[in-house]
Design an enzyme around this catalytic site. Structure first.
Site, PDB file in Angstrom:
ATOM      1  N   TYR A 110      76.088  14.233 -20.509  1.00  0.00           N
ATOM      2  CA  TYR A 110      75.319  13.186 -20.898  1.00  0.00           C
ATOM      3  C   TYR A 110      74.034  12.912 -20.276  1.00  0.00           C
ATOM      4  CZ  TYR A 110      74.803   8.258 -21.912  1.00  0.00           C
ATOM      5  OH  TYR A 110      74.297   6.771 -22.221  1.00  0.00           O
ATOM      6  N   TRP A 112      69.648  11.093 -20.785  1.00  0.00           N
ATOM      7  CA  TRP A 112      68.651  10.791 -21.566  1.00  0.00           C
ATOM      8  C   TRP A 112      67.538  11.922 -21.672  1.00  0.00           C
ATOM      9  CZ3 TRP A 112      66.027   5.678 -23.017  1.00  0.00           C
ATOM     10  CH2 TRP A 112      67.070   4.755 -23.496  1.00  0.00           C
TER      11      TRP A 112
HETATM   12  N1  MGD Z   1      75.737   1.352 -11.448  1.00  0.00           N
HETATM   13  C1  MGD Z   1      75.142   1.633 -12.737  1.00  0.00           C
HETATM   14  N2  MGD Z   1      75.128   3.047 -13.006  1.00  0.00           N
HETATM   15  C2  MGD Z   1      74.494   3.150 -14.455  1.00  0.00           C
HETATM   16  C3  MGD Z   1      74.047   2.076 -15.136  1.00  0.00           C
HETATM   17  C4  MGD Z   1      73.918   0.914 -14.589  1.00  0.00           C
HETATM   18  O1  MGD Z   1      73.328  -0.082 -15.018  1.00  0.00           O
HETATM   19  N3  MGD Z   1      74.394   0.681 -13.383  1.00  0.00           N
HETATM   20  N4  MGD Z   1      73.536   2.694 -16.520  1.00  0.00           N
HETATM   21  C5  MGD Z   1      74.218   3.615 -17.129  1.00  0.00           C
HETATM   22  C6  MGD Z   1      73.612   3.744 -18.166  1.00  0.00           C
HETATM   23  S1  MGD Z   1      73.483   2.653 -19.555  1.00  0.00           S
HETATM   24  C7  MGD Z   1      73.037   5.153 -18.589  1.00  0.00           C
HETATM   25  S2  MGD Z   1      72.289   5.498 -19.991  1.00  0.00           S
HETATM   26  C8  MGD Z   1      72.960   6.260 -17.470  1.00  0.00           C
HETATM   27  C9  MGD Z   1      71.697   7.095 -17.309  1.00  0.00           C
HETATM   28  O2  MGD Z   1      71.966   8.299 -16.941  1.00  0.00           O
HETATM   29  P1  MGD Z   1      71.025   9.350 -17.155  1.00  0.00           P
HETATM   30  O3  MGD Z   1      70.721   9.383 -18.615  1.00  0.00           O
HETATM   31  O4  MGD Z   1      71.812  10.660 -16.823  1.00  0.00           O
HETATM   32  O5  MGD Z   1      69.881   9.182 -16.388  1.00  0.00           O
HETATM   33  P2  MGD Z   1      68.301   9.719 -16.293  1.00  0.00           P
HETATM   34  O6  MGD Z   1      67.717   9.263 -15.066  1.00  0.00           O
HETATM   35  O7  MGD Z   1      67.678   9.262 -17.491  1.00  0.00           O
HETATM   36  O8  MGD Z   1      68.755  11.413 -16.293  1.00  0.00           O
HETATM   37  C10 MGD Z   1      68.004  12.251 -17.152  1.00  0.00           C
HETATM   38  C11 MGD Z   1      67.829  13.527 -16.324  1.00  0.00           C
HETATM   39  O9  MGD Z   1      67.200  14.500 -17.368  1.00  0.00           O
HETATM   40  C12 MGD Z   1      66.192  15.144 -16.675  1.00  0.00           C
HETATM   41  N5  MGD Z   1      65.348  15.572 -17.669  1.00  0.00           N
HETATM   42  C13 MGD Z   1      64.331  14.844 -18.156  1.00  0.00           C
HETATM   43  N6  MGD Z   1      63.555  15.598 -19.309  1.00  0.00           N
HETATM   44  C14 MGD Z   1      64.271  16.701 -19.347  1.00  0.00           C
HETATM   45  C15 MGD Z   1      64.273  17.967 -20.168  1.00  0.00           C
HETATM   46  O10 MGD Z   1      63.383  18.128 -20.887  1.00  0.00           O
HETATM   47  N7  MGD Z   1      65.083  19.024 -19.862  1.00  0.00           N
HETATM   48  C16 MGD Z   1      66.122  18.713 -19.170  1.00  0.00           C
HETATM   49  N8  MGD Z   1      67.044  19.818 -18.928  1.00  0.00           N
HETATM   50  N9  MGD Z   1      66.245  17.882 -18.252  1.00  0.00           N
HETATM   51  C17 MGD Z   1      65.245  16.722 -18.495  1.00  0.00           C
HETATM   52  C18 MGD Z   1      65.699  14.183 -15.632  1.00  0.00           C
HETATM   53  O11 MGD Z   1      64.888  14.776 -14.829  1.00  0.00           O
HETATM   54  C19 MGD Z   1      66.949  13.443 -15.231  1.00  0.00           C
HETATM   55  O12 MGD Z   1      67.504  14.309 -14.244  1.00  0.00           O
HETATM   56  O13 MGD Z   1      73.144   5.762 -16.314  1.00  0.00           O
HETATM   57  C20 MGD Z   1      74.382   4.903 -16.055  1.00  0.00           C
HETATM   58  N10 MGD Z   1      74.719   4.584 -14.931  1.00  0.00           N
HETATM   59  N1  MGD Z   2      62.637  -0.412 -17.528  1.00  0.00           N
HETATM   60  C1  MGD Z   2      63.988   0.160 -17.933  1.00  0.00           C
HETATM   61  N2  MGD Z   2      64.455  -0.282 -19.245  1.00  0.00           N
HETATM   62  C2  MGD Z   2      65.649   0.097 -19.741  1.00  0.00           C
HETATM   63  C3  MGD Z   2      66.584   1.136 -18.913  1.00  0.00           C
HETATM   64  C4  MGD Z   2      66.044   1.558 -17.569  1.00  0.00           C
HETATM   65  O1  MGD Z   2      66.309   2.488 -16.964  1.00  0.00           O
HETATM   66  N3  MGD Z   2      64.729   0.973 -17.270  1.00  0.00           N
HETATM   67  N4  MGD Z   2      67.439   1.665 -19.478  1.00  0.00           N
HETATM   68  C5  MGD Z   2      67.695   1.372 -20.999  1.00  0.00           C
HETATM   69  C6  MGD Z   2      69.213   1.857 -21.129  1.00  0.00           C
HETATM   70  S1  MGD Z   2      69.783   3.423 -21.079  1.00  0.00           S
HETATM   71  C7  MGD Z   2      70.026   0.699 -21.350  1.00  0.00           C
HETATM   72  S2  MGD Z   2      71.699   1.029 -21.797  1.00  0.00           S
HETATM   73  C8  MGD Z   2      69.642  -0.448 -21.455  1.00  0.00           C
HETATM   74  C9  MGD Z   2      70.519  -1.364 -20.838  1.00  0.00           C
HETATM   75  O2  MGD Z   2      70.516  -2.569 -21.216  1.00  0.00           O
HETATM   76  P1  MGD Z   2      71.219  -3.872 -20.463  1.00  0.00           P
HETATM   77  O3  MGD Z   2      72.844  -3.391 -20.296  1.00  0.00           O
HETATM   78  O4  MGD Z   2      71.132  -4.973 -21.194  1.00  0.00           O
HETATM   79  O5  MGD Z   2      70.485  -3.964 -19.077  1.00  0.00           O
HETATM   80  P2  MGD Z   2      70.591  -4.129 -17.778  1.00  0.00           P
HETATM   81  O6  MGD Z   2      69.397  -4.601 -16.805  1.00  0.00           O
HETATM   82  O7  MGD Z   2      71.906  -3.757 -17.042  1.00  0.00           O
HETATM   83  O8  MGD Z   2      71.185  -5.808 -17.671  1.00  0.00           O
HETATM   84  C10 MGD Z   2      70.712  -6.655 -18.705  1.00  0.00           C
HETATM   85  C11 MGD Z   2      70.844  -8.366 -18.090  1.00  0.00           C
HETATM   86  O9  MGD Z   2      72.023  -8.701 -18.161  1.00  0.00           O
HETATM   87  C12 MGD Z   2      72.270  -9.620 -16.957  1.00  0.00           C
HETATM   88  N5  MGD Z   2      73.584  -9.386 -16.624  1.00  0.00           N
HETATM   89  C13 MGD Z   2      74.563  -8.304 -15.732  1.00  0.00           C
HETATM   90  N6  MGD Z   2      75.596  -8.636 -15.758  1.00  0.00           N
HETATM   91  C14 MGD Z   2      75.958  -9.612 -16.396  1.00  0.00           C
HETATM   92  C15 MGD Z   2      77.012 -10.595 -16.828  1.00  0.00           C
HETATM   93  O10 MGD Z   2      78.439 -10.138 -16.329  1.00  0.00           O
HETATM   94  N7  MGD Z   2      77.043 -11.631 -17.744  1.00  0.00           N
HETATM   95  C16 MGD Z   2      75.445 -11.687 -18.198  1.00  0.00           C
HETATM   96  N8  MGD Z   2      75.437 -13.019 -18.793  1.00  0.00           N
HETATM   97  N9  MGD Z   2      74.448 -11.260 -17.747  1.00  0.00           N
HETATM   98  C17 MGD Z   2      74.583 -10.299 -16.873  1.00  0.00           C
HETATM   99  C18 MGD Z   2      71.624  -8.663 -15.873  1.00  0.00           C
HETATM  100  O11 MGD Z   2      71.139  -9.608 -14.609  1.00  0.00           O
HETATM  101  C19 MGD Z   2      70.228  -8.247 -16.586  1.00  0.00           C
HETATM  102  O12 MGD Z   2      69.170  -9.432 -16.524  1.00  0.00           O
HETATM  103  O13 MGD Z   2      68.289  -0.796 -20.990  1.00  0.00           O
HETATM  104  C20 MGD Z   2      67.544   0.246 -21.387  1.00  0.00           C
HETATM  105  N10 MGD Z   2      66.093  -0.196 -20.641  1.00  0.00           N
HETATM  106 MO    MO Z   3      72.336   3.372 -21.209  1.00  0.00          MO
END
Ligand code: MGD
Ligand code: MGD
Ligand code: MO
Length: 754
Positions: A110, A112
């Protein structure tokens, strides 16, 4: 036209200014209406010291395939040449296949990776592993697993990836917009696959200009840009389900539910209404009941219910809500309450899921597939493990578990292969994962950087960044396709993911099955042919490449809900919105019933021991953990660590001031962060974004850099989706009185000479 090579990223298109072979500036694309600050991370990160320069093998693994003595993450690396590395990878895959079969290889991988759709690391890895005879894959996402598995039962499709309301529809029609989770400016900087021009901020401004009343329900204020009509309604994290139940009971009790809509387009309302009255559990879901759980005053809840019923209203819900225990419930209820309000199917009314979680929400999808890398079917399809149950699988091979109505068995994983993801960022309860991570015989990682995951691998293969190769940036809900032109030479000995895997495939004699002649050109031309079938004209590849982009017409709205009210049944068993689902009911789960419901949270069982509720939202200054070493990400740190926001009352009671190093802790772990005292967060809430590179002191176990995932719980949302529950956890915090230790997150691992 601006000078510089056109390129793109998940946070937007840009032009790369290159001087003497070095990428020195990412200049916003001239057509971008709202360029993201994240661009500032790129040059420094691409040329950072902690790039993986040559293939490297963990010494203990190389010498005797030891596991116990120098465990992963605490060993030296030996640099090897590419031929040696490719040979080691190929032989190890063969060995594991011969000894245990293909299911022993975990390729869920998994993550991005980069915006380029052709050089999509995960797609190439999965195609390669499929060509070897199969692998154990993952199901669902960290982003919205709970929602993506529950909604098909409720409405027959996954509304997270399907079309919803456009910004214009909201501006023109909506009167009251209840935003659960708000519409954070930060989230709309990003879209997987990137964008030619950001649409979120201009879209929100358009809605504001139209005078739409917006209520942001959020534990944190200031997340959504206030254009003058925004109200902040603070809520306890993880309790939106109770708020929606309180609204639903009010609508029902006051006769405000739209019976005509419910009768025509839904099933099971009466059983749900009976639950609201408390017939089955003796608890009426009154506004007072909801107040106790959510902290939102009962009068406010009742007034909100009446306003929603008496105006053209829209309820949107971010993904954050469902990345929590019983995360299936809030999105199911969003649909159910919208059905009670009766506006579903009309533009700007009803519900929208994931609205405000990424930039592309509020824009329609193109009716043809944008360019992408070719895929190959996994011969082991149907054996996927839910993406966030990876550690359970490592810990308990052979154990049975429930998943969306099925009983599945965890495979016995021996080899883990990751490309394009950072599990030591994205997974929860990372200390637990660190222990389980020692179990497989081999871990292979492809990444451009020495990430925490790479440092814990056995074989590390240096991948190029997108700047070092030609690619295409695209996303189905965008109107741009961007030529991502190579701007600089590969750094060190880095190779493209596709080339790394092609070499391994060649060694295994499966090159043809893996590659199947795929090129950038063929991927583009395939997409172009499919567009032509829909009457959409795209230039040929050469013309596209020369110009640097394609502009597509805005896609038309295809709303399954508009179709429903016009007479086309939904693809659910009843053809209607399922407020009660016989399918889910028949699963017999105690943690996901036939109708949406409130469940007490395991996390709250700790009670007063850990009084604060942590929100670990997405970071503003980067994408997840990507380019944390970059300038923009570092500019947001406090005392060299991730900034954590805390309310003045909670800070005062603990003697904490802005700029202090603080220690957040619970039974699972502890991390240091830099305090920012602000009344933007509600009392009792503490906010620490995800994504600071994990930096654990080997002796004390203290995380030094502010990674919240040493605190979060690794617990599935429910037996239905088994999604991640990263968003919130119970913690406490204290001022860190000792001398703060140095952050080593970006240091190189130790190298040995061979
Ligand atoms: N506590 C907490 N944990 C979370 C979240 C949260 O809100 N709170 N959010 C969750 C969510 S929604 C998501 S989507 C995940 C994201 O989790 P990830 O998608 O695993 O996070 P990234 O940091 O985007 O990791 C991408 C990796 O790919 C590498 N990379 C970039 N380009 C390339 C490439 O071209 N080739 C290769 N081989 N590698 C590359 C980058 O260096 C990086 O190490 O995290 C989750 N974890
Ligand atoms: N700049 C930036 N943008 C991103 C990403 C990033 O890493 N950086 N990650 C991308 C990815 S992979 C994803 S999946 C999306 C995730 O998108 P989301 O999951 O929507 O993003 P979050 O920042 O985790 O939370 C959004 C809002 O929800 C609020 N929130 C947290 N818990 C609760 C709750 O229990 N109830 C309510 N009502 N609100 C709550 C937080 O305070 C925050 O303002 O974002 C994407 N956009
Ligand atoms: Mo995500």
């Amino acid at each position: 036209m601006a000078d510089g090579v056109i390129h793109s990223s998940h946070w937007g298109a840009f032009r790369a200014r290159v001087e003497n072979g070095r990428f020195v500036e990412a200049m916003p694309f001239e057509a971008d209406a709202d360029p993201a600050g994240l661009l500032e991370n790129m040059p420094g990160a691409v040329h950072a010291e902690n790039r993986v320069k040559r293939p490297a093998v963990r010494r203990g693994w190389l010498e005797g395939r030891s596991r116990g003595e120098a465990p992963r993450g605490h060993d030296e690396f030996v640099e090897v040449d590419w031929d040696t590395a490719i040979d080691l990878v190929a032989r190890e895959i063969e060995r594991v296949h011969d000894a245990y079969g293909p299911a022993a290889v975990y390729g869920g991988s998994y993550g991005w990776a980069s915006a380029g759709r052709f050089h999509h690391a995960q797609t190439h890895l999965k195609r390669f592993l499929a060509a070897t005879g199969g692998f154990t894959d993952s199901a669902g996402t960290y982003s919205h697993a709970a929602s993506s598995f529950i909604l098909p039962h409720v409405i027959g499709y996954d509304a997270n990836v399907a079309d919803s309301h456009t910004w214009a529809e909201v501006a023109e029609n909506t009167q009251t917009w209840l935003m659960l989770g708000g519409v954070p400016a930060r989230s709309m900087q990003v879209e997987s696959g990137g964008m030619g021009s950001h649409r979120g901020a201009p879209g929100l401004a358009q809605v504001a200009r139209a005078g739409v009343r917006a209520i942001s329900v959020n534990p944190i204020g200031g997340e959504t840009v206030d254009h003058g009509n925004l109200e902040w309604l603070p809520i306890r994290p993880g309790t939106d389900t109770a708020l929606l139940l309180g609204i639903a009971r009010t609508l029902d009790a006051e006769g405000l539910a739209d019976r005509a809509f419910l009768d025509a387009h839904t099933v099971g309302y009466d059983r749900f209404a009976s639950y609201l009255r408390g017939d089955s559990d003796g608890v009426e879901k009154t506004a007072e009941w909801a107040e106790c759980i959510t902290g939102v005053p009962a009068d406010t809840i009742r007034a909100l219910a009446r306003d929603l019923a008496s105006t053209r209203s829209l309820i949107t819900a971010t993904w954050s809500l469902q990345r929590a225990e019983h995360g299936e419930q809030p999105h199911w209820l969003t649909v159910a309450v919208a059905a009670m309000l009766g506006g579903i199917g009309r533009p700007g009314e009803g519900f929208a899921i994931g609205f405000g979680s990424e930039d592309g929400i509020g824009s329609n999808r193109q009716p043809f597939p944008v360019p992408q890398a070719p895929k190959l079917r996994n011969p082991l399809a149907g054996t996927e493990i839910p993406v966030a149950r990876f550690v359970d699988a490592l810990e308990t091979p052979g154990a049975e578990y429930d998943f969306n109505g099925e009983r599945r068995t965890y495979p016995d994983l021996r080899l883990v292969y990751w490309a394009g993801g950072n599990p030591f960022h994205h997974h929860q309860d990372l200390h637990r994962m660190e222990r389980a991570w020692q179990k497989p015989e081999t871990v292979i990682v492809q990444d451009p950087w020495w990430t925490p995951t790479a440092k814990r691998a056995d074989i590390v293969l240096p991948a190029t960044t997108s700047l070092e190769r030609d690619d295409i940036g695209a996303k189905s809900n965008d109107t741009w396709i961007i030529a991502m032109k190579r701007a600089i030479e590969p750094q060190g000995e880095a190779l493209d993911d596709q080339e790394i895997l092609r070499r391994v495939a060649a060694r295994l004699g499966i090159e043809e099955a893996f590659d199947a002649g795929a090129t950038l050109r063929s991927a583009y031309e395939l997409s172009r042919a499919r567009a032509a079938e829909r009457g959409i004209e795209m230039p040929g590849f050469d013309a596209f490449w020369e110009r640097g982009y394609v502009r597509l017409p805005a896609a038309p709205t295809r709303s399954p809900m508009a179709a429903l009210v016009a007479g086309t049944p939904l693809p659910t068993p009843s053809g209607r919105i399922e407020i009660f689902s016989d399918t889910i009911d028949a699963f017999g789960y105690d943690d996901c019933l036939g109708h949406p419901a409130w469940f007490d949270k395991h996390e709250d069982a700790v009670g007063a021991a850990y009084p604060l509720r942590l929100v670990s939202h997405q970071p503003t200054t980067r994408l997840h953990s990507q380019m944390d070493v970059g300038d923009y990400s570092r500019s947001g740190k406090v005392a060299g660590r991730e900034a954590c926001r805390i309310h003045p009352d909670d800070a005062g009671a603990r003697g904490i001031a802005t700029g202090d190093v603080v220690r957040l802790f619970n039974d699972r772990g502890a991390c240091l962060a830099g305090a920012v005292v602000t009344s933007d967060v509600s009392p009792g809430v503490i906010a620490l974004p995800t994504g600071a590179w994990l930096d654990v002191d080997g002796e004390t176990g203290l995380e030094r850099h502010g990674n919240p995932n040493v605190l979060t719980a690794d617990r599935g949302t429910s037996k239905l989706a088994q999604g991640p529950t990263a968003q919130t956890a119970r913690v406490d915090v204290e001022r860190y009185a000792s001398e703060p230790p140095r952050v080593e997150a970006f240091d190189l691992p130790a190298f040995a000479t061979r």
